[in-house]
Every structure is written in C-alpha cells, then in structure tokens.
Design a protein around this motif. Sequence first.
Motif, short mmCIF file in Angstrom:
data_model
loop_
_atom_site.label_atom_id
_atom_site.label_comp_id
_atom_site.label_asym_id
_atom_site.label_seq_id
_atom_site.Cartn_x
_atom_site.Cartn_y
_atom_site.Cartn_z
N MET A 1 21.86 -29.03 -25.31
CA MET A 1 21.26 -30.37 -25.32
C MET A 1 19.79 -30.30 -24.86
O MET A 1 19.00 -31.19 -25.18
N GLN A 2 19.44 -29.26 -24.12
CA GLN A 2 18.11 -29.24 -23.50
C GLN A 2 16.93 -29.02 -24.45
O GLN A 2 15.96 -29.77 -24.39
N PRO A 3 16.99 -27.99 -25.33
CA PRO A 3 15.80 -27.75 -26.15
C PRO A 3 15.42 -28.96 -26.99
O PRO A 3 14.24 -29.25 -27.17
N GLU A 4 16.41 -29.69 -27.49
CA GLU A 4 16.10 -30.85 -28.32
C GLU A 4 15.89 -32.11 -27.49
O GLU A 4 15.08 -32.97 -27.83
N GLY A 5 16.61 -32.20 -26.37
CA GLY A 5 16.44 -33.35 -25.48
C GLY A 5 14.98 -33.48 -25.07
O GLY A 5 14.44 -34.59 -24.91
N ASN A 6 14.35 -32.34 -24.98
CA ASN A 6 12.93 -32.23 -24.68
C ASN A 6 12.05 -33.07 -25.62
O ASN A 6 10.94 -33.46 -25.27
N TRP A 7 12.56 -33.36 -26.84
CA TRP A 7 11.75 -34.07 -27.84
C TRP A 7 12.19 -35.52 -28.07
O TRP A 7 11.58 -36.22 -28.89
N ILE A 8 13.19 -35.99 -27.37
CA ILE A 8 13.66 -37.37 -27.62
C ILE A 8 12.53 -38.37 -27.37
O ILE A 8 12.30 -39.29 -28.15
N SER A 9 11.81 -38.18 -26.28
CA SER A 9 10.75 -39.15 -25.95
C SER A 9 9.50 -38.98 -26.82
O SER A 9 8.59 -39.79 -26.76
N ARG A 10 9.48 -37.92 -27.64
CA ARG A 10 8.28 -37.67 -28.45
C ARG A 10 8.59 -37.63 -29.94
O ARG A 10 7.79 -37.13 -30.73
N ALA A 11 9.76 -38.13 -30.34
CA ALA A 11 10.11 -38.15 -31.77
C ALA A 11 9.07 -38.99 -32.51
O ALA A 11 8.55 -39.95 -31.98
N PRO A 12 8.75 -38.58 -33.77
CA PRO A 12 7.63 -39.23 -34.46
C PRO A 12 7.90 -40.64 -34.98
O PRO A 12 6.96 -41.32 -35.41
N SER A 13 9.16 -41.10 -34.99
CA SER A 13 9.43 -42.46 -35.46
C SER A 13 10.71 -42.95 -34.79
O SER A 13 11.48 -42.16 -34.25
N LEU A 14 10.93 -44.27 -34.89
CA LEU A 14 12.15 -44.84 -34.32
C LEU A 14 13.39 -44.24 -34.98
O LEU A 14 14.38 -43.91 -34.32
N LYS A 15 13.28 -44.06 -36.31
CA LYS A 15 14.42 -43.49 -37.06
C LYS A 15 14.75 -42.08 -36.56
O LYS A 15 15.91 -41.76 -36.27
N ARG A 16 13.72 -41.25 -36.43
CA ARG A 16 13.97 -39.87 -35.98
C ARG A 16 14.48 -39.83 -34.54
O ARG A 16 15.28 -38.98 -34.16
N LYS A 17 13.99 -40.78 -33.74
CA LYS A 17 14.44 -40.82 -32.35
C LYS A 17 15.94 -41.20 -32.28
O LYS A 17 16.70 -40.58 -31.53
#
Length: 339
Positions: free
Chosen positions: A70-86
């Motif tokens: 969960m960690q490597p990707e969790g790292n990007w939840i707050s920086r996803a490029p759009s609402l859909k990707r988040k």
Amino acid sequence: MYTQSLDLPRSHQEPVPTTVDGPDAAHQAAFDAKLAADGKIEPQDWMPAAYRKTLVRQISQHAHSEIIGMQPEGNWISRAPSLKRKAILLAKVQDEGGHGLYLYAAAETLGVSRDELVDALHKGKAKYSSIFNYPTLTWADVGVIGWLVDGAAIMNQIPLCRCSYGPYARAMIRICKEESFHQRQGFDALLAMMRGTDAQREMVQDAVNRWWFPVLMMFGPPDAASTNSAQTMAWGIKRISNDDLRQKFVDATVEQAKVLGVTLPDPGLRWNEERGHYDYSPLDWDEFWRVINGDGPCNRERLATRVKAHDDGAWVREAALAHAAKRAAREAGAERAAA
Ligand SMILES: [Fe+2]
Ligand SMILES: [Fe+2]
C-alpha cells in the motif's frame, strides 16, 4: 500482491520438518488421498506439520506484501493528477489493505495469531515481496505498478485459486478479480500519458525502464535454484513453476508494450521461433537477494512506516477491546436480570 518471495531456497528460510510420526500414518494416507483426488484441505482436517508451516509462511508473507504494498502508491494519493485518478487510486490501495486482511484471516485458520504474524513483520523476521522496496519517483510509476506489478501478481495468483488449502484458494478468487481491475487501471493511466506530451511519454518510458527487471524477479528465483518447488507442487500449493510463470508474463507483456508504445529495456528480448516464446536476458539475482534480505532502496523506510502506522493505531485496537468488554458486561448483566 505478490507471492514472489514465497518459495525461497532452503538456505534463506527457517528449516521445515518433514518427518511423519508413526501414529500419524493413517492421517497421512487420508491427506495424500485427498490431494491425489484434487480435494481441498480444510482447517479442521489433519495435515502434516510441514504443510501447515509452509502455508503459514506463504500466506503470511503474501499478507505482509499486500499491506507493505500500500505504501509505494499511497505516496501518490494526495498528488494524483485528477479527481478521477485519485478516486481510482484510493480504491486500489484500499483493495490491497483488504487483501492483507483476508490473507491474515486465512493464515489464522492454521492456528497462528495475527499478532504473532504482524510482530514477525515488524521485527524484520518475516519477508515480503522485494518489489515494494523500490521507490515511486513519478506519477508514471503508479501506472507502471498497476500494469506490471499487479499484472505479474495476477499471473502468480491465478494458479493459487486452485491451491489445495481451501481458505487460501477461496481468498484468492476474490483477490484475483480485484487485481484485474488494478492491472487495467494502470494500463489505462499509462495509455492516457502516452497519448499526451513528449514529457509524459518520457516519464512513462523512464518508469518502465526502472521497474521491468525487478518485476521479472517477482516470480522468484530460477527453477534450478528453487529447492522447495517440488515439495510445494506435490502438495498442490504451487501449480506452475517460477520460470514458467515468468515466461508467460513476458510473452503477454511484450504485446501490451507494443499497444502502449513503450520499449522494454532488455536488448536480449526477442521472439524465439523454435521455443514459441520470447527470450530475455538473465536477471541480476544478486540484486534480488540483496533487496529481499533487507538492503533495497526503501526497505528501512517501508518497515519504519509500517511500524509507525501500527503504533499510531494502538488507540483504535484499545477502543475496540474496551467496547467489546463493555458489551460483554452489559450482556452478562442482562442475562443475570433475565435469570
Ligand atoms: Fe493485492
Ligand atoms: Fe493489486
């Protein structure tokens, strides 16, 4: 997830006893007959100690891999490029947490407690998939994890749906369905970037270059070095060998890379007419052993984050226990009043 490190040579894991005690011979015969008939072994059934121990190790390593994963990707939840990707990424990372929970529950049916298993992870005694010790440097890494890491996980896990141990096999059916969504969302995110700017395409190619070889190592050491494979295959835990799974993955992925328009970073990758498969270059197994034994780019960070999350969650466990105790006391009071 992520079953790669589950079949390590014996020199890399604690010894597993393999002797059968005399009085258990009848039980052993019943167990063998069930396996021969492709039946499922259930928690209440007798099973050899070594079979139980191997499953505890494999299922718990698998659970740890889901949770650390969960960690490597969790790292990007707050920086996803759009609402859909988040929203997609949030759902995916939550799925991985769920996979960990089913798998800890499946391991508990073998007579171990989740506390013991988690403790072994936190003390660095238990292993998890080496792939999660690599960093996620850009958003493209999130797409590549979905496409390649979850893609490799599916290859590994589909045969586990037919594993001889019932609770593990059943957990894998639902997990595999979710992993297909993970793979598709990764491919879709990469496709969007490949249709974007040159900078986006370069970012995807760079991520593919960094992940390709570590992903191939997810299938575990070559068959010649996998001393436990024969036993786990005889027990119906493992159904397809490491090298065969790796080859299936390479063959499928080369075609997907063409659709995406990325280059796989192996000059030795070419179609072998005679074998009917793609050839690929030898992998750096020294790197694999280094990472699996604790010295990868992110091992210390991953473990420290996990231990902190566990410690920070202590109040939740305490509150749940206090609530359960209160409810039990209330119910006992009600019973007394009724009596
Ligand atoms: Fe998973
Ligand atoms: Fe996944």
